[in-house]
Design an enzyme around this catalytic site. Structure first.
Site, mmCIF file in Angstrom:
data_model
loop_
_atom_site.group_PDB
_atom_site.id
_atom_site.type_symbol
_atom_site.label_atom_id
_atom_site.label_comp_id
_atom_site.label_asym_id
_atom_site.label_seq_id
_atom_site.Cartn_x
_atom_site.Cartn_y
_atom_site.Cartn_z
ATOM 1 N N HIS A 1 91.648 -64.381 -32.420
ATOM 2 C CA HIS A 1 90.244 -64.024 -32.357
ATOM 3 C C HIS A 1 89.915 -62.875 -33.316
ATOM 4 O O HIS A 1 89.209 -63.068 -34.310
ATOM 5 C CB HIS A 1 89.864 -63.659 -30.925
ATOM 6 C CG HIS A 1 88.413 -63.344 -30.750
ATOM 7 N ND1 HIS A 1 87.944 -62.502 -29.771
ATOM 8 C CD2 HIS A 1 87.312 -63.734 -31.444
ATOM 9 C CE1 HIS A 1 86.629 -62.403 -29.850
ATOM 10 N NE2 HIS A 1 86.224 -63.140 -30.873
ATOM 11 N N HIS B 1 87.251 -62.290 -37.116
ATOM 12 C CA HIS B 1 86.434 -61.102 -37.368
ATOM 13 C C HIS B 1 86.918 -60.312 -38.586
ATOM 14 O O HIS B 1 86.148 -60.045 -39.517
ATOM 15 C CB HIS B 1 86.444 -60.182 -36.144
ATOM 16 C CG HIS B 1 85.622 -60.663 -35.013
ATOM 17 N ND1 HIS B 1 84.372 -60.159 -34.722
ATOM 18 C CD2 HIS B 1 85.866 -61.608 -34.066
ATOM 19 C CE1 HIS B 1 83.872 -60.764 -33.665
ATOM 20 N NE2 HIS B 1 84.770 -61.659 -33.234
ATOM 21 N N HIS C 1 85.796 -69.570 -35.178
ATOM 22 C CA HIS C 1 85.432 -68.484 -34.272
ATOM 23 C C HIS C 1 84.878 -69.028 -32.963
ATOM 24 O O HIS C 1 85.202 -68.526 -31.882
ATOM 25 C CB HIS C 1 84.410 -67.542 -34.920
ATOM 26 C CG HIS C 1 83.979 -66.448 -33.997
ATOM 27 N ND1 HIS C 1 82.776 -66.471 -33.323
ATOM 28 C CD2 HIS C 1 84.608 -65.304 -33.597
ATOM 29 C CE1 HIS C 1 82.672 -65.393 -32.570
ATOM 30 N NE2 HIS C 1 83.774 -64.665 -32.714
ATOM 31 N N ILE D 1 79.201 -62.339 -32.373
ATOM 32 C CA ILE D 1 79.479 -61.716 -31.081
ATOM 33 C C ILE D 1 80.973 -61.508 -30.952
ATOM 34 O O ILE D 1 81.749 -62.203 -31.620
ATOM 35 C CB ILE D 1 78.949 -62.564 -29.901
ATOM 36 C CG1 ILE D 1 79.072 -61.842 -28.573
ATOM 37 C CG2 ILE D 1 79.680 -63.898 -29.849
ATOM 38 C CD1 ILE D 1 78.244 -60.622 -28.446
ATOM 39 N N ASN E 1 86.407 -68.200 -29.247
ATOM 40 C CA ASN E 1 85.604 -67.163 -28.612
ATOM 41 C C ASN E 1 84.863 -67.639 -27.368
ATOM 42 O O ASN E 1 84.937 -67.009 -26.317
ATOM 43 C CB ASN E 1 84.589 -66.590 -29.601
ATOM 44 C CG ASN E 1 83.783 -65.456 -28.991
ATOM 45 O OD1 ASN E 1 84.290 -64.356 -28.803
ATOM 46 N ND2 ASN E 1 82.525 -65.722 -28.657
#
Length: 845
Positions: free
Chosen positions: A508, A513, A697, A845, A701
């Site tokens: 993750h 990110h 993602h 997010i 997520n």
């Protein structure tokens, strides 16, 4: 006749803007991403119609032969407010504007300046010009702005915006070239100074703002980025290090410490929703206070599974009211999807295995390619007896099939966390109350397409009687009766602790990110808003800078949520740096990832050119459809602007973009990077970036709460070893297996924080923009590009239907599993909220 002349000297326009300023107030970092939104309705000291001016810039007529820069028109001011559109916490206003512009002398407008003389900022949404054509018919020129405009004193020059016509650098009208280059220079900055809240400057920096537990022990939390701890770069803020004191309490930092370029802030609407959810979830700023009071009156151990379930079924009363009302508040979380149909189906071996290919972390399992992989790495000279999994261990549960045969037929798989965790286990196991293993789980593919666990290998560092360190390994085999069944459940819990930690930190945070931010920085620094590739990629970086900056403050910071509640504790970020050393950009594309893990081989006769080792592999099956839809869209779009490979090599903005992303943004890596010589290179690079930022993602997520919200299914910490016969823990496992299980996994305080965070991260905001959507209908003036994007949207709608059909196919057992939870996380669209579906365009997010 004079009226016609006068009419030709005026261009009518519509300006849409928002008169409002938003200040984010970020509270203490005990709670994840606790954002208090302070909304300040703009009460201008000056009338906006007299204080904001616009000047058009020609794209066809030059000011003089020397500069070639486009002619600039006269200052023009807003006129009557013709409409007001209200949305959540936002008022969009539309104004008329009339530009004095002789088209015979000035040519066609291609850009404009805007000057703000007010004290307050405003958000400029768009400008639309009714520009007459040769035949005096009105056609529109659109400027898709979507940017904050501060007071003139904040900028070195007036703000400039360009029409939505895409140009490669070499095809840009000479009248706009100077303006194009100047705007890129402004966005790059000079690499010095403290960034201010109104700045729109994109530059690189190392992760030097995570903080330290103690000022005299900086090696506990090293700066990430450089030779010792290679790391992707993040956006530069110019701020100093944030330090925490020795006992782990938090150092209060100003609200604006975590600068992001002004246009990268969350929308007003998202800030409010985020703040509200942060307050209701105990991951918010009140969480530690309330929980400390709660735990002063109760044990930090759950009193049975019933107490865990009460958090979703009626709530657990707290000693004080969170809201200040009476009676006291209660811990009351949404019921996670994994236990909606059955409270105990998660315990089955089939579900344990299914979540490796259809759960929240479905991209780690790999094919076991040969018997040599059964042997753990071993470099010690210690002569003590050493246990490791054997062929005989595996064959006990293989229904007569031999290991050689299973390997030959591509039926054996492994979920392997040995190498990732073993290097840090000695330090991790020195932490208070932590007892952890590095795990390997072996599985076989059954005839019905499901996976069956065969054995779990649990390893840890150990000092043997001869004084040398070696690896102590315990092999646990499946069992469904007596104390052996309890030990088997405990072994699976240890696997899930490894999986949860790896998921949050690597799959993750790091692999989506962190690695995406350098590409976003380079895009803003090197690709003009006029560049067609900027227009392609820009939606896939929406909100990424903001969410990453908040993560640096509360999630991955020293003493933050990850260090408090996930297995690696204070070594979490060091571990991600160690994994990043072996990160390869090209392998992030789904087809290459599947091939690398042995989960697919090339086959031109198979769907999407790949034959899967596990045909009913929900993440891979759905993901390949999404991947191919993205690639087709990118391929067709790139073909519009690059007629041959030479055009790619001659595009200096594009070449600088890729070189800088590699050499500065990911400059610590020495792994081979794709070259950018051809249009096909560009297609593969852009497809991979879009895939990582959107579908990958989403896959790792938005299922976090559905599976991990029930902590016993995906615990984040382990606090006991596997019990050995003759010990007190073994007797407890025999006589009270439920209590033994709960004392092994995450404790109560950490559980409440974890599931609060998971709820927050799994929730879609109401202003989310999903794959196949744009937040503006005027993003490009290219009609062919719009038609191709419409086809992409239609392809995704068809894929959404196909996924739903597969989920309804009872023959595909891995689609729903024993928990009866359909694999919906890669359905492209979603409603707001906690939906376990939807692919946002970006890491938002």
């Amino acid at each position: 006749m004079s009226s016609i002349v006068e009419r030709k000297k005026l261009i009518k326009g519509k300006v849409v803007l928002v008169q409002k300023s938003v200040a984010q107030t970020i509270n203490t970092p005990q709670g994840l991403l606790t954002v208090g939104a302070k909304i300040v309705n703009n009460i201008p000291t000056l009338d906006i119609t007299k204080s904001v001016s616009f000047k058009l810039i020609s794209s066809t007529e030059s000011e003089n032969p020397t500069t070639l820069a486009g002619k600039v028109g006269k200052d023009t001011y807003l006129e009557n407010n013709v409409s007001v559109v209200r949305t959540v916490q936002e008022i969009k206003e539309e104004f008329d504007i009339y530009f004095e512009w002789d088209r015979n002398e000035m040519g066609s407008p291609g850009a404009f300046y805007v000057t703000n003389q007010m004290d307050e900022e405003f958000f400029l949404v768009s400008l639309t010009l009714e520009y007459p054509s040769q035949h005096d018919n009105h056609t529109n020129i659109y400027f898709d702005c979507n940017s904050w405009v501060h007071n003139r004193s904040c900028y070195k020059t007036d703000r400039i915006f360009f029409a939505n016509v895409p140009y490669l650098p070499g095809t840009t009208p000479v009248q706009l070239q100077t303006y194009r280059e100047a705007e890129l220079s402004n966005l790059r900055g000079d690499g010095t100074g403290l960034r201010q809240k109104w700045d729109r400057i994109y530059d690189y920096d190392v992760y030097n703002d995570l903080g330290f537990l103690a000022s005299d022990a900086p090696t506990d939390h090293p700066v990430l980025g450089g030779l010792n701890y290679p790391y992707p770069r993040r956006v530069r803020t110019g701020r100093q290090l944030i330090q925490n004191n020795k006992n782990g309490e938090y150092y209060e930092v100003p609200a604006d410490t975590y600068y992001v370029p002004r246009d990268e802030n969350f929308s007003d609407q998202k800030i409010l929703e985020f703040a509200q959810l942060s307050k209701t979830a105990l991951g918010g700023s009140l969480g530690p206070l309330v929980l400390s009071m709660y735990l002063n009156t109760t044990s930090n151990e759950f009193n049975g599974i019933e107490e865990v379930l009460k958090m979703y079924e009626g709530g657990v009363n707290l000693p004080i009211s969170i809201t200040g009302n009476t009676p006291p508040s209660a811990l009351n979380f949404p019921t996670p999807d994994v236990i909606k149909e059955s409270k105990f189906a998660w315990m089955t071996d089939e579900e344990f295995a299914r979540e490796m290919i259809a759960g929240v972390n479905p991209n780690v399992i790999r094919l076991l390619k040969n018997k040599e992989e059964l042997v753990l790495p071993w470099t010690s000279t210690c002569k003590c007896e050493r246990i490791t999994v054997t062929e005989e261990d595996l064959e006990i549960n293989m229904d007569g099939i031999k290991v050689d045969e299973a390997i030959k037929n591509r039926k054996l798989f492994v979920l392997d966390y040995y190498e990732t965790f073993m290097a840090y286990l000695a330090k991790i196991n020195d932490l208070p109350s932590i007892k952890a293993y590095a795990t390997r789980t072996f599985l076989i593919l059954k005839e019905d397409g499901t996976l069956k666990p065969l054995a779990i290998e649990l390893s840890k560092p150990y000092i043997c009687p001869c004084g040398l360190q070696f690896v102590e390994t315990t092999v646990v085999l499946p069992a469904d009766k007596g104390v052996e069944s309890t030990i088997w459940q405990l072994a699976k819990a240890h696997v899930n602790v490894n999986d949860t930690g790896y998921h949050e930190l690597i799959s993750h945070w790091l692999h989506t990110h962190a690695v995406t931010e350098p590409f976003a920085i380079s895009t803003h620094r090197n690709l003009s808003v006029l560049h067609p590739i900027y227009k392609l990629l820009y939606p896939h970086f929406r909100d990424t800078f903001n969410i990453n900056s908040l993560a640096r403050k509360s999630l991955i910071s020293a003493g933050g949520i990850i260090e408090q509640t996930f297995l690696p504790g204070p070594y979490s970020m060091e571990m991600t740096a160690a994994v990043y050393k072996n990160w390869v950009f090209a392998d992030q594309g789904l087809p290459k990832d599947l091939i690398k893990r042995g989960l697919a081989v090339k086959d031109v006769s198979a769907a999407h050119g790949l034959r899967l080792a596990i045909e009913d592999y929900p993440y891979a099956v759905d993901g390949l459809e999404i991947w191919n839809a993205i690639k087709l869209w990118v391929q067709d779009y790139v073909d519009l602007y690059y007629s041959d490979d030479g055009a790619v090599e001659d595009d200096w903005e594009l070449q600088t973009w890729w070189t800088e992303a590699v050499e500065k943004g990911h400059g610590d890596l020495r792994a081979p990077w794709p070259q950018l010589h051809s249009s096909q290179d560009l297609v593969e690079i852009c497809t991979t970036i879009i895939w990582v930022a959107s579908a990958l993602h989403a896959a790792v997520n938005f299922g976090q709460y559905s599976y991990g919200g029930y902590i016993v299914n995906r615990p984040t910490q382990s606090r006991r070893w596997i019990p050995k016969a003759g010990t007190e823990e073994y007797e407890e496992a025999k006589n009270n297996p439920q209590e033994a299980f709960l004392k092994t996994i995450t404790a109560k305080y950490e559980t409440i924080i974890d599931i609060s965070v998971m709820e927050l991260l799994s929730t879609h905001s109401s202003d989310e923009v999903y794959l196949g959507q744009r937040d503006s209908l005027i993003w490009t003036a290219d009609k062919e590009a719009n038609a191709l994007f419409k086809r992409f949207t239609d392809d995704l709608a068809r894929i959404e239907k196909d996924i739903s059909d597969r989920n309804n196919n009872k023959e595909l057992k891995n689609r729903t599993g024993p928990v009866q939870l359909p694999y919906t996380v890669l359905l492209p669209t979603s409603e707001p909220g906690l939906t376990f579906r939807g692919i946002p365009n970006s890491i938002s997010i």
